[in-house]
Design a protein around this motif. Structure first.
Motif, PDB file in Angstrom:
ATOM      1  N   GLU A   1       4.407 -35.367  31.413  1.00 19.56           N
ATOM      2  CA  GLU A   1       5.379 -36.352  31.908  1.00 19.56           C
ATOM      3  C   GLU A   1       5.451 -36.342  33.440  1.00 19.56           C
ATOM      4  OE1 GLU A   1       9.489 -37.245  33.362  1.00 19.56           O
ATOM      5  OE2 GLU A   1       8.864 -35.213  32.873  1.00 19.56           O
ATOM      6  N   ILE A   2       5.497 -35.170  34.047  1.00 21.72           N
ATOM      7  CA  ILE A   2       5.506 -35.064  35.513  1.00 21.72           C
ATOM      8  C   ILE A   2       4.228 -35.662  36.094  1.00 21.72           C
ATOM      9  CG2 ILE A   2       5.397 -33.448  37.455  1.00 21.72           C
ATOM     10  CD1 ILE A   2       7.231 -31.577  35.840  1.00 21.72           C
TER      11      ILE A   2
ATOM     12  N   ALA B   1       2.002 -29.220  39.077  1.00 15.23           N
ATOM     13  CA  ALA B   1       2.984 -29.078  37.999  1.00 15.23           C
ATOM     14  C   ALA B   1       2.299 -29.117  36.633  1.00 15.23           C
ATOM     15  CB  ALA B   1       4.048 -30.166  38.097  1.00 15.23           C
TER      16      ALA B   1
ATOM     17  N   ASP C   1       8.682 -31.489  42.501  1.00 15.15           N
ATOM     18  CA  ASP C   1       8.944 -32.899  42.821  1.00 15.15           C
ATOM     19  C   ASP C   1      10.164 -33.055  43.722  1.00 15.15           C
ATOM     20  OD1 ASP C   1      10.563 -32.075  40.715  1.00 15.15           O
ATOM     21  OD2 ASP C   1      10.637 -34.037  39.789  1.00 15.15           O
TER      22      ASP C   1
ATOM     23  N   SER D   1      14.746 -28.970  30.149  1.00 16.75           N
ATOM     24  CA  SER D   1      13.809 -28.858  29.027  1.00 16.75           C
ATOM     25  C   SER D   1      13.151 -27.491  28.983  1.00 16.75           C
ATOM     26  CB  SER D   1      12.740 -29.947  29.131  1.00 16.75           C
ATOM     27  OG  SER D   1      13.338 -31.224  29.091  1.00 16.75           O
ATOM     28  N   VAL D   2      12.795 -26.957  30.144  1.00 17.73           N
ATOM     29  CA  VAL D   2      12.183 -25.633  30.184  1.00 17.73           C
ATOM     30  C   VAL D   2      13.214 -24.574  29.788  1.00 17.73           C
ATOM     31  CG1 VAL D   2      11.108 -23.916  31.690  1.00 17.73           C
ATOM     32  CG2 VAL D   2      10.416 -26.301  31.843  1.00 17.73           C
TER      33      VAL D   2
ATOM     34  N   THR E   1       8.956 -26.984  37.911  1.00 13.73           N
ATOM     35  CA  THR E   1      10.035 -27.935  37.607  1.00 13.73           C
ATOM     36  C   THR E   1      10.744 -28.441  38.850  1.00 13.73           C
ATOM     37  OG1 THR E   1      11.637 -26.148  37.269  1.00 13.73           O
ATOM     38  CG2 THR E   1      10.456 -26.971  35.315  1.00 13.73           C
TER      39      THR E   1
ATOM     40  N   ASP F   1      13.707 -31.687  34.056  1.00 11.18           N
ATOM     41  CA  ASP F   1      12.574 -30.831  33.693  1.00 11.18           C
ATOM     42  C   ASP F   1      13.038 -29.394  33.504  1.00 11.18           C
ATOM     43  OD1 ASP F   1      10.865 -33.011  33.876  1.00 11.18           O
ATOM     44  OD2 ASP F   1      10.326 -32.596  35.949  1.00 11.18           O
TER      45      ASP F   1
ATOM     46  N   ILE G   1       6.325 -31.679  29.197  1.00  8.98           N
ATOM     47  CA  ILE G   1       6.946 -31.838  30.519  1.00  8.98           C
ATOM     48  C   ILE G   1       5.868 -31.962  31.589  1.00  8.98           C
ATOM     49  CG2 ILE G   1       8.373 -30.716  32.284  1.00  8.98           C
ATOM     50  CD1 ILE G   1       9.843 -29.343  29.916  1.00  8.98           C
ATOM     51  N   GLY G   2       4.841 -31.120  31.501  1.00 16.37           N
ATOM     52  CA  GLY G   2       3.744 -31.192  32.467  1.00 16.37           C
ATOM     53  C   GLY G   2       3.066 -32.549  32.456  1.00 16.37           C
TER      54      GLY G   2
ATOM     55  N   GLN H   1       7.665 -21.355  36.431  1.00 13.19           N
ATOM     56  CA  GLN H   1       8.470 -22.443  35.876  1.00 13.19           C
ATOM     57  C   GLN H   1       9.350 -23.059  36.956  1.00 13.19           C
ATOM     58  OE1 GLN H   1      10.603 -20.547  32.676  1.00 13.19           O
ATOM     59  NE2 GLN H   1       8.950 -20.884  31.203  1.00 13.19           N
TER      60      GLN H   1
ATOM     61  N   LEU I   1       2.368 -25.902  34.002  1.00 13.04           N
ATOM     62  CA  LEU I   1       3.040 -26.056  32.714  1.00 13.04           C
ATOM     63  C   LEU I   1       2.051 -26.063  31.542  1.00 13.04           C
ATOM     64  CD1 LEU I   1       5.880 -28.486  33.767  1.00 13.04           C
ATOM     65  CD2 LEU I   1       6.096 -26.083  33.139  1.00 13.04           C
TER      66      LEU I   1
END
Length: 193
Positions: A185-186, A81, A122, A24-25, A119, A21, A182-183, A115, A85
């Motif tokens: 996906e998390i 998260a 988790d 990607s950020v 990220t 994550d 990403i947000g 961020q 995001l």
């Protein structure tokens, strides 16, 4: 706890998994600032690495002190998260659509902290998986995770600079979309898996 090859392999694999994550950020951040200097890149990658070091240690500490509270909090991690995001991604997209790339060009301290939390949140749960470790072993594991995260984020920043310079003004919008993805996906991983 014995520091054998398996310990370090597991630590590196944790680092790789947790750093995706942040990678990607990092790419999205470099889209915004394609002329980023090496010192700034080091600062951004270092921030993500520090969060990835701190979160497993905080999780380990929670297991050894206030584990009941932390267990209840864990279900909110994907929501936190996602919210952070989404906020950052939507803000980037709006600035990109309005043509305010200059305003969005530099990732500020507050944004970088958000961020970092989003990220690495988790990684708190890693503290549960290393609960049987001594404090020293948990620290070594967290440091390995941090080093791996730093290296992966530097790669993401370099990649983002290269791509960002090619796609020009739309890089901010692409970066915002990446943050939102990403947000989501998390959130999906945290709620459904």
């Amino acid at each position: 706890m014995i520091f054998d090859l398996l310990f370090f392999i597991n630590s590196i694999l944790f680092g790789i998994a947790l750093a995706m994550d942040a990678f990607s950020v990092s790419v999205a951040n470099a889209f915004k600032e394609d002329k980023m200097k090496a010192a700034r890149m080091t600062g951004i990658a270092g921030t993500f690495a520090l969060f990835q070091i701190a979160m497993p240690l905080i999780g380990w500490l929670c297991v050894h002190t206030i584990s009941e509270f932390f267990t209840g909090f864990q279900k909110f991690i994907p929501w936190i998260a996602l919210a952070i995001l989404l906020f950052l991604g939507i803000r980037m997209i709006i600035e990109g659509v309005k043509g305010n790339e200059e305003e969005a060009a530099i990732v500020g301290f507050g944004t970088l902290m958000l961020q970092g939390v989003a990220t690495s949140i988790d990684a708190l749960s890693v503290g549960f998986t290393i609960a049987e470790y001594s404090w020293y072993a948990a620290l070594v594991e967290a440091l390995v995770i941090g080093v791996v995260t730093f290296a992966i984020c530097m790669g993401g920043l370099l990649l983002g600079k290269k791509i960002g310079s090619k796609i020009g003004g739309k890089a901010v919008i692409v970066g915002g979309i990446i943050l939102i993805a990403i947000g989501i996906e998390i959130f999906i991983k945290g709620v459904f898996f």
